[in-house]
Each structure stands twice: as structure tokens, then as C-alpha cells.
Motif scaffolding. Sequence first.
Motif: not given
Length: 171
Positions: A106-108, A113-120
Motif C-alpha cells: 500500500e505504501k509503495l 506509484s508502484a504498479r506491480r510488486y516483485r519479491l523472491f
Amino acid sequence: MGTSVTISAARDGDAEQILKLQYLCYQSEAALYGDYGIEPLTQSLDDLRAELARGCVLVARLGEEVVGSVRGSVDEDGTATIAKLIVHPRMQRHGLGRRLLTAIEEKLAEERSARRYRLFTGHRSEGNLRLYRRLGYSQVSTERVSPRLSLVLLEKEAVREAVPRDLAASA
């Protein structure tokens, strides 16, 4: 009267607590892969302070104690990279990891203006993989980084709130 866990932006003074918690939390990952040289266990306090200064870092507090943390950044294409989601072992399996991950998303989105999230995460980290999948992440690739470790990359699109019709019509 009990104290509830709150989530807020990390402060400069939180660096030492975050680093100690990170060291504690990543012990199980290191044991799982037989590698105690992983970056979360070797990161210096100065490096962490630099991350706090330039990135988006949230902490979960139980009173004044930091019991969880997560970090994120957003590139010029609007892709947010989320990293080092940690929860104190005594606080795990109570929804705090989910709360931290949702809060950083939510914060990003709102502030950067984050449009997608990525993690590993590591391929054997079943608890992490379950959490991420439950929260809508899908595996997009796997990269073998050593004979004992493959990193699983997961992504999801940011959910956009619908624009009210009267605002959309006047645009």
C-alpha cells in the motif's frame, strides 16, 4: 492490558534492532540451505542505515520492541521490489507477515506509484512461498544461484482502485 502490534515507518534509531532481528530470522534460512554467508547475515549496520535513508522500510512494534520489518523500493517502470520480510520467531503464524507485506504494498503504491510488486525467496522456503501465493503472487521464474539454492521470483500486479464515474466523466 495487552500491547498490540503497530506498523509504522522505520526510524533512524531502529537500525540496530532491525539488524539484530534480521540476523535472528535468517538463521533458519541459512540452516535450510547450508549457507551462513547469505547477505542478510553479513549485512553491516552502515549498509542497513543507508537502506533506511534511501528506501521505504516499515517496522512492526510491540511496545518499543521491533518484532518485524520489511523493505521496498520502486524503479522508474513502477516495479516495486520487496525484500527482507522478517517476523520475530515468537510472533510468527499470527498474520504479522501478511500485515507487513500488505502495508508495504500500500505504501509503495500510494507514495511511489508502484504498479506491480516483485519479491523472491529460496525454493525450499515453503512457508514463504505459501504466504506469497495466498496474497496473490505468482511464480515467474527460478534462478539457480548455487548447487543448494535456487531463487524463486514471484510477482503480482498492484490493485488499482476504481475511479468514481463522476470523476471519470469529468476527466
